[in-house]
Design a protein around this motif. Structure first.
Motif, mmCIF file in Angstrom:
data_model
loop_
_atom_site.group_PDB
_atom_site.id
_atom_site.type_symbol
_atom_site.label_atom_id
_atom_site.label_comp_id
_atom_site.label_asym_id
_atom_site.label_seq_id
_atom_site.Cartn_x
_atom_site.Cartn_y
_atom_site.Cartn_z
ATOM 1 N N LEU A 256 0.856 -1.189 0.000
ATOM 2 C CA LEU A 256 0.000 0.000 0.000
ATOM 3 C C LEU A 256 0.886 1.232 0.000
ATOM 4 C CD1 LEU A 256 -2.625 -1.147 2.654
ATOM 5 C CD2 LEU A 256 -3.016 -0.870 0.198
ATOM 6 N N GLU B 169 -3.101 14.731 -4.381
ATOM 7 C CA GLU B 169 -2.115 13.699 -4.723
ATOM 8 C C GLU B 169 -2.412 13.040 -6.066
ATOM 9 O OE1 GLU B 169 -1.927 13.420 -0.052
ATOM 10 O OE2 GLU B 169 -2.919 11.783 -1.106
ATOM 11 N N TRP C 218 -6.298 1.888 -7.220
ATOM 12 C CA TRP C 218 -6.326 3.193 -6.554
ATOM 13 C C TRP C 218 -7.560 3.266 -5.659
ATOM 14 C CZ3 TRP C 218 -5.251 8.064 -10.064
ATOM 15 C CH2 TRP C 218 -3.944 8.014 -10.552
ATOM 16 N N GLY C 219 -7.411 3.963 -4.552
ATOM 17 C CA GLY C 219 -8.559 4.183 -3.661
ATOM 18 C C GLY C 219 -8.338 5.443 -2.849
ATOM 19 N N GLU D 204 -11.672 -1.743 2.843
ATOM 20 C CA GLU D 204 -11.260 -2.941 3.602
ATOM 21 C C GLU D 204 -11.722 -4.242 2.932
ATOM 22 O OE1 GLU D 204 -12.508 -0.241 5.010
ATOM 23 O OE2 GLU D 204 -11.541 0.222 6.915
ATOM 24 N N VAL E 143 -10.515 -4.768 -0.965
ATOM 25 C CA VAL E 143 -9.126 -5.177 -1.208
ATOM 26 C C VAL E 143 -8.938 -6.669 -0.894
ATOM 27 C CG1 VAL E 143 -6.768 -4.875 -0.357
ATOM 28 C CG2 VAL E 143 -8.116 -2.886 -1.002
ATOM 29 N N ASP F 9 -15.524 13.794 12.117
ATOM 30 C CA ASP F 9 -16.061 15.067 11.644
ATOM 31 C C ASP F 9 -16.951 15.691 12.714
ATOM 32 O OD1 ASP F 9 -14.993 15.271 8.904
ATOM 33 O OD2 ASP F 9 -16.011 13.362 8.667
ATOM 34 N N TYR G 119 -2.139 25.781 -2.283
ATOM 35 C CA TYR G 119 -2.366 24.898 -1.155
ATOM 36 C C TYR G 119 -3.225 25.589 -0.100
ATOM 37 C CZ TYR G 119 -1.839 21.530 2.429
ATOM 38 O OH TYR G 119 -2.135 20.621 3.387
HETATM 39 C C1 B12 Z 1 -8.172 12.744 9.518
HETATM 40 C C2 B12 Z 1 -8.080 13.610 8.288
HETATM 41 C C3 B12 Z 1 -6.838 14.107 7.964
HETATM 42 C C4 B12 Z 1 -5.583 13.705 8.711
HETATM 43 C C5 B12 Z 1 -5.143 12.294 8.315
HETATM 44 C C6 B12 Z 1 -5.336 12.005 6.839
HETATM 45 C C7 B12 Z 1 -5.348 10.547 6.483
HETATM 46 N N1 B12 Z 1 -4.854 10.240 5.328
HETATM 47 O O1 B12 Z 1 -5.788 9.707 7.202
HETATM 48 C C8 B12 Z 1 -4.581 14.819 8.297
HETATM 49 C C9 B12 Z 1 -4.508 15.853 9.389
HETATM 50 C C10 B12 Z 1 -3.178 14.374 7.953
HETATM 51 C C11 B12 Z 1 -5.281 15.413 7.086
HETATM 52 C C12 B12 Z 1 -4.659 16.291 6.254
HETATM 53 C C13 B12 Z 1 -5.285 16.890 5.174
HETATM 54 N N2 B12 Z 1 -6.566 16.756 4.807
HETATM 55 CO CO1 B12 Z 1 -7.812 15.612 5.688
HETATM 56 N N3 B12 Z 1 -9.173 14.675 6.471
HETATM 57 C C14 B12 Z 1 -9.224 13.888 7.494
HETATM 58 C C15 B12 Z 1 -10.673 13.427 7.735
HETATM 59 C C16 B12 Z 1 -11.300 14.353 8.765
HETATM 60 C C17 B12 Z 1 -10.863 11.981 8.142
HETATM 61 C C18 B12 Z 1 -10.078 10.985 7.302
HETATM 62 C C19 B12 Z 1 -10.190 9.630 7.918
HETATM 63 O O2 B12 Z 1 -9.412 9.267 8.764
HETATM 64 N N4 B12 Z 1 -11.216 8.874 7.530
HETATM 65 C C20 B12 Z 1 -11.433 7.532 8.015
HETATM 66 C C21 B12 Z 1 -10.768 6.527 7.062
HETATM 67 C C22 B12 Z 1 -11.095 5.131 7.503
HETATM 68 O O3 B12 Z 1 -11.329 6.759 5.786
HETATM 69 P P1 B12 Z 1 -10.447 7.184 4.511
HETATM 70 O O4 B12 Z 1 -9.211 7.868 4.902
HETATM 71 O O5 B12 Z 1 -11.331 7.853 3.543
HETATM 72 O O6 B12 Z 1 -10.044 5.754 3.902
HETATM 73 C C23 B12 Z 1 -10.986 4.846 3.406
HETATM 74 C C24 B12 Z 1 -11.365 5.035 1.913
HETATM 75 O O7 B12 Z 1 -11.097 6.319 1.401
HETATM 76 C C25 B12 Z 1 -10.619 3.960 1.203
HETATM 77 N N5 B12 Z 1 -9.226 4.164 0.850
HETATM 78 C C26 B12 Z 1 -8.327 5.061 1.279
HETATM 79 N N6 B12 Z 1 -7.130 4.843 0.733
HETATM 80 C C27 B12 Z 1 -7.248 3.760 -0.061
HETATM 81 C C28 B12 Z 1 -6.314 3.097 -0.845
HETATM 82 C C29 B12 Z 1 -6.729 1.982 -1.576
HETATM 83 C C30 B12 Z 1 -5.727 1.254 -2.398
HETATM 84 C C31 B12 Z 1 -8.071 1.547 -1.524
HETATM 85 C C32 B12 Z 1 -8.494 0.375 -2.318
HETATM 86 C C33 B12 Z 1 -9.016 2.216 -0.738
HETATM 87 C C34 B12 Z 1 -8.587 3.321 -0.008
HETATM 88 O O8 B12 Z 1 -10.623 2.922 2.178
HETATM 89 C C35 B12 Z 1 -10.305 3.499 3.444
HETATM 90 C C36 B12 Z 1 -10.757 2.609 4.564
HETATM 91 O O9 B12 Z 1 -12.130 2.437 4.550
HETATM 92 C C37 B12 Z 1 -11.267 13.661 6.310
HETATM 93 C C38 B12 Z 1 -12.759 13.882 6.255
HETATM 94 C C39 B12 Z 1 -13.454 12.615 5.853
HETATM 95 N N7 B12 Z 1 -14.598 12.414 6.401
HETATM 96 O O10 B12 Z 1 -12.951 11.823 5.085
HETATM 97 C C40 B12 Z 1 -10.462 14.853 5.802
HETATM 98 C C41 B12 Z 1 -10.196 14.976 4.325
HETATM 99 C C42 B12 Z 1 -9.799 13.648 3.771
HETATM 100 N N8 B12 Z 1 -9.035 15.866 4.306
HETATM 101 C C43 B12 Z 1 -9.057 16.701 3.348
HETATM 102 C C44 B12 Z 1 -8.041 17.633 3.094
HETATM 103 C C45 B12 Z 1 -8.342 18.656 2.024
HETATM 104 C C46 B12 Z 1 -6.849 17.597 3.782
HETATM 105 C C47 B12 Z 1 -5.662 18.490 3.489
HETATM 106 C C48 B12 Z 1 -5.285 18.598 2.019
HETATM 107 C C49 B12 Z 1 -5.926 19.906 3.893
HETATM 108 C C50 B12 Z 1 -5.998 20.291 5.268
HETATM 109 N N9 B12 Z 1 -6.889 19.745 6.070
HETATM 110 O O11 B12 Z 1 -5.285 21.170 5.563
HETATM 111 C C51 B12 Z 1 -4.525 17.799 4.280
HETATM 112 C C52 B12 Z 1 -3.651 16.946 3.351
HETATM 113 C C53 B12 Z 1 -2.295 16.842 3.893
HETATM 114 C C54 B12 Z 1 -1.445 15.893 3.160
HETATM 115 N N10 B12 Z 1 -0.892 16.223 2.029
HETATM 116 O O12 B12 Z 1 -1.217 14.866 3.631
HETATM 117 C C55 B12 Z 1 -10.294 16.575 2.493
HETATM 118 C C56 B12 Z 1 -9.939 15.887 1.170
HETATM 119 C C57 B12 Z 1 -10.665 16.492 -0.007
HETATM 120 C C58 B12 Z 1 -10.132 15.953 -1.260
HETATM 121 N N11 B12 Z 1 -10.956 15.969 -2.274
HETATM 122 O O13 B12 Z 1 -9.006 15.571 -1.387
HETATM 123 C C59 B12 Z 1 -11.239 15.745 3.430
HETATM 124 C C60 B12 Z 1 -12.194 14.823 2.709
HETATM 125 C C61 B12 Z 1 -12.019 16.766 4.274
HETATM 126 C C62 B12 Z 1 -12.839 17.744 3.475
HETATM 127 N N12 B12 Z 1 -13.034 18.891 4.048
HETATM 128 O O14 B12 Z 1 -13.323 17.591 2.411
HETATM 129 N N13 B12 Z 1 -6.575 15.012 6.999
#
Ligand code: B12
Length: 527
Positions: A5, A68, A89-90, A114, A117, A257, A410
Motif C-alpha cells: 500500500l 495527490e 487506486w482508492g 477494507e 481489497v 467530523d 495549497y
Molecule cells: C483525519 C483527516 C486528515 C488527517 C489524516 C489524513 C489521512 N490520510 O488519514 C490529516 C490531518 C493528515 C489530514 C490532512 C489533510 N486533509 Co484531511 N481529512 C481527514 C478526515 C477528517 C478523516 C479521514 C479519515 O481518517 N477517515 C477515516 C478513514 C477510515 O477513511 P479514509 O481515509 O477515507 O479511507 C478509506 C477510503 O477512502 C478507502 N481508501 C483510502 N485509501 C485507499 C487506498 C486503496 C488502495 C483503496 C483500495 C481504498 C482506499 O478505504 C479506506 C478505509 O475504509 C477527512 C474527512 C473525511 N470524512 O474523510 C479529511 C479529508 C480527507 N481531508 C481533506 C483535506 C483537504 C486535507 C488536506 C489537504 C488539507 C488540510 N486539512 O489542511 C490535508 C492533506 C495533507 C497531506 N498532504 O497529507 C479533504 C480531502 C478532499 C479531497 N478531495 O481531497 C477531506 C475529505 C475533508 C474535506 N473537508 O473535504 N486530513
C-alpha cells in the motif's frame, strides 16, 4: 498474497491505509505500507525499485486525496514501466472521480476499501488477472474500457475491522533516497508524523450529518449513505490500550467530523472507560449546533483538552447560502461560551478567500470573531474548491475558477489581504484595536495599512504563541511538564510549530512541486 500500500502524503498519518492493511493481514495476507512523501520525480528512485522488486507484491494499492492525483498518476506510470503488477487506486479523490482515476490504474475502489481489497486479493489468487473481478465497489480498466460493478454501502458494523495501530512494524518510508522501516527508525517516524508523533490520530465514527458545500462529505454521502456509523466504546478503548503502550503517545487526536453525534449514553460509557484505562489528554472536533452541555462536561472530566470547531464565516448569509451550513453565528457564540466555561483549549477554524463573500461580510466576520469569548486561537484556510463538491461545481459554472484550481494553491496559503491579516490577529488583540482597523477599503487611510503591517508580525510572533501555550497548559490543569515534554520530543513540529504551520513543511510545498512538474514533465498533465 502480498499487498503493497503506497501513500504520497507528506505526513505519516495514513488512517485509511492502516485500516486496509490491518484487515488484509487479519485475512492472512502479507502487507507493507510505503510512504513516499510528495514523490513527484520523472524516474523511479532506485530505492523504490529495489524495494518493490525485493518484496514482489501481488497487488499495489495507492491511496489518494485530490492534491495527490498527479503524484499518483506519475508514480503509477513509473511502476508500470518497470513492473507487471496490478495497481488499485482508492481514497477520497477516487470516490469523487472514479472514471478519471480508472484511466491510470487497473482497478479503482469507489468506496471504503477494507472488504474490497481482501476480495480482490482472493480473486487474483484464485482466478488471476485475466478474469475481470466481480466485486462490489471495484471497477476494472480492461484495455482502456471500464467495467463497472455494483455499488454497495460500506460496512455498517465498524467493530469488525481490526484496529489501526500507532506505528505498525510493516510501515516504511522513502527518506533521502533510501527506504527505512519506521518501527526500526522511530526518530524518522517522528519527523514525518505530524506534531512530532506525539499523538495518535483516530476515528470513532465514519460519516458526517452535515452537507457543507465545500467539504468532501457532501459528495461521500451518496456512496456511504446518510447515517453516521459509530464504533462501540469497547472497540475504541481496546485500540487505545494498545496505543498507550507507546511512551511517545502523549495525547489522542480524535478526527471524527462530529464527535458529538455519539449519544449521551455512548459518551458516558466512553468517559468512564477512558478515564479508567487511558487517561491521556485528548482532542475532538465539534459542530456548533451539535454542542451539548452534558456531553461536553463529561468529556472534559475524562481529559478533553482541545476542541476544534469549524466556524468558517461570521456571516450567516455566507454560511447558509454559500456553504450550505445552516448554523447561525449566535449558535457559535453559545458553543464558544460553553467551551470557555470548560477551560479546554478552543481552536477555531475559518475559511477565507471566498469570492462569493463581500467586503461587508468579511468585516462582519471580523466583528463577530472579536465578540467571541477569549482566550481562543483561530486558523485561516484558503477556500479550496475540491473536485466533486457542490461549491466547486457552482464556482465552475459561475466561471469563477478553473476545474483544477485546487492544484494551484495549497489550502493553508491564504491571500495576504488587509482583512485576512486583521482576521488572523483578531483573537489576540482587544476589541478596540479590531474596531480601529476593521474598515472598508474606501474609508481606510494609509495609517491603517502601515500600522497593521507593523502589528501583525508582532502579534503573530508573541501573543499568538503565548495564547496557545496558555490555553494548552490551562487545559492540562497547568501541568507544565506535559507541555515541555511535548515540545522537547519534537520541537520542530510540536506545539510551537502548530501555531504557525500545523501541517508541516512538506504540505506547504505541494503546489510548488506541482508547478515545477508542470514545467518539467508536461506530458503528465495531458490526458
Ligand atoms: C483525519 C483527516 C486528515 C488527517 C489524516 C489524513 C489521512 N490520510 O488519514 C490529516 C490531518 C493528515 C489530514 C490532512 C489533510 N486533509 Co484531511 N481529512 C481527514 C478526515 C477528517 C478523516 C479521514 C479519515 O481518517 N477517515 C477515516 C478513514 C477510515 O477513511 P479514509 O481515509 O477515507 O479511507 C478509506 C477510503 O477512502 C478507502 N481508501 C483510502 N485509501 C485507499 C487506498 C486503496 C488502495 C483503496 C483500495 C481504498 C482506499 O478505504 C479506506 C478505509 O475504509 C477527512 C474527512 C473525511 N470524512 O474523510 C479529511 C479529508 C480527507 N481531508 C481533506 C483535506 C483537504 C486535507 C488536506 C489537504 C488539507 C488540510 N486539512 O489542511 C490535508 C492533506 C495533507 C497531506 N498532504 O497529507 C479533504 C480531502 C478532499 C479531497 N478531495 O481531497 C477531506 C475529505 C475533508 C474535506 N473537508 O473535504 N486530513
Amino acid at each position: 498474497m502480498k499487498l503493497l500500500l503506497i501513500s504520497l502524503q507528506s505526513n505519516a498519518y495514513v488512517t485509511g491505509l492502516k485500516y486496509i492493511a490491518a484487515n488484509a493481514r487479519a485475512h492472512g495476507h502479507d502487507v507493507r505500507i510505503l510512504l513516499l512523501p510528495g514523490y513527484l520525480e520523472d524516474r523511479l528512485a532506485p530505492a523504490i525499485e529495489d524495494f518493490v522488486q525485493g518484496y514482489n507484491p501481488d497487488l499495489i494499492g495507492v491511496g489518494l486525496m485530490s492534491i495527490e492525483f498527479y503524484p499518483a498518476k506519475n508514480l503509477t506510470r513509473l511502476l508500470k514501466e518497470k513492473f507487471d503488477i496490478p495497481v488499485i487506486w482508492g481514497g477520497v479523490h477516487v470516490i469523487l472521480k472514479p472514471e478519471e482515476c480508472l484511466k491510470y490504474a487497473d482497478y479503482v475502489c469507489i468506496s471504503e476499501g477494507e472488504h474490497a481489497v481482501v476480495s480482490l486479493l482472493e480473486h487474483l489468487k484464485l482466478k488471476g488477472r485475466d478474469v475481470p473481478p466481480v466485486i462490489s465497489n471495484v471497477w476494472t480498466n480492461r484495455d482502456g474500457s471500464i467495467i463497472k460493478q455494483t455499488h454497495e454501502f460500506p460496512e455498517k458494523n465498524l467493530d469488525v475491522f481490526p484496529f489501526q495501530g500507532y506505528l505498525p512494524d510493516y510501515f516504511y518510508c522513502l527518506h533521502k533516497g533510501s527506504i527505512y522501516n519506521f518501527a526500526q527508525n522511530q526518530r524518522l517516524f517522528r519527523k514525518y508524523a505530524l506534531y512530532g508523533g506525539t499523538c495518535h490520530m483516530m476515528v470513532t465514527t465514519r460519516g458526517c450529518p452535515f452537507k457543507c458545500s465545500y467539504c468532501g462529505n457532501s459528495a461521500f454521502m451518496a456512496v456511504y449513505g446518510k447515517n453516521v456509523r459509530a464504533r462501540s466504546v469497547a472497540n475504541v478503548i481496546e485500540e487505545l490500550k494498545e496505543v498507550k503502550k507507546d511512551p511517545y503517545v502523549l495525547y489522542i487526536n480524535i478526527q471524527d467530523d462530529c464527535f458529538f453525534i455519539h449519544s449521551r449514553e455512548w459518551i458516558k460509557t466512553f468517559c468512564t472507560e477512558y478515564r479508567k484505562h487511558i487517561n491521556l489528554p485528548f482532542l475532538v472536533r465539534v459542530i456548533p449546533t451539535m454542542m451539548d452541555r452534558e456531553k461536553l462536561f463529561m468529556l472534559r472530566d475524562a481529559g478533553l483538552s482541545w476542541i476544534v470547531m469549524g466556524i468558517q464565516s461570521g456571516s450567516d448569509r455566507v454560511n447558509f447560502e454559500i456553504y450550505n451550513r445552516n448554523i447561525r453565528f449566535s449558535s457559535v457564540e453559545e458553543a464558544a461560551a460553553l467551551i470557555s466555561e470548560t477551560r479546554a483549549a478552543p481552536f477555531y477554524e475559518m475559511i477565507v478567500d471566498n469570492p462569493y463573500e463581500t467586503e461587508d461580510e468579511k468585516i462582519e466576520t471580523i466583528n463577530a470573531m472579536s465578540r467571541l469569548k477569549k482566550p481562543y486561537t483561530a486558523s485561516l484556510a484558503h477556500l479550496t474548491f475540491f473536485p466533486g463538491t457542490p461549491l466547486a461545481e457552482r464556482a465552475i459554472k459561475d466561471e469563477l475558477i478553473a476545474p483544477d484550481a485546487y492544484l494551484y494553491r495549497y489550502i493553508v496559503k491564504t491571500d495576504k489581504t488587509y482583512l485576512n491579516k486583521l482576521l488572523d490577529i483578531t483573537p489576540y488583540v482587544p476589541k478596540a484595536v479590531v474596531r480601529f482597523f476593521n474598515k472598508p477599503e474606501a474609508t481606510r487611510k494609509m495609517i491603517h495599512k502601515t500600522l497593521l503591517n507593523i502589528v501583525v508580525p508582532i502579534v503573530k510572533r508573541t501573543i499568538e504563541s503565548s495564547v496557545y501555550f496558555f490555553i494548552t497548559t490551562r487545559a492540562l490543569d497547568y501541568d507544565i511538564s506535559w507541555t515541555l515534554r511535548t515540545v522537547r520530543r519534537g520541537w520542530r513540529s510540536a506545539i510551537s510549530r502548530v501555531v504557525f504551520n500545523f501541517l508541516g513543511k512538506g504540505d506547504l510545498k505541494y503546489d510548488e512541486r506541482l508547478a515545477w512538474a508542470r514545467k518539467h514533465m508536461p506530458a503528465l498533465f495531458e490526458n
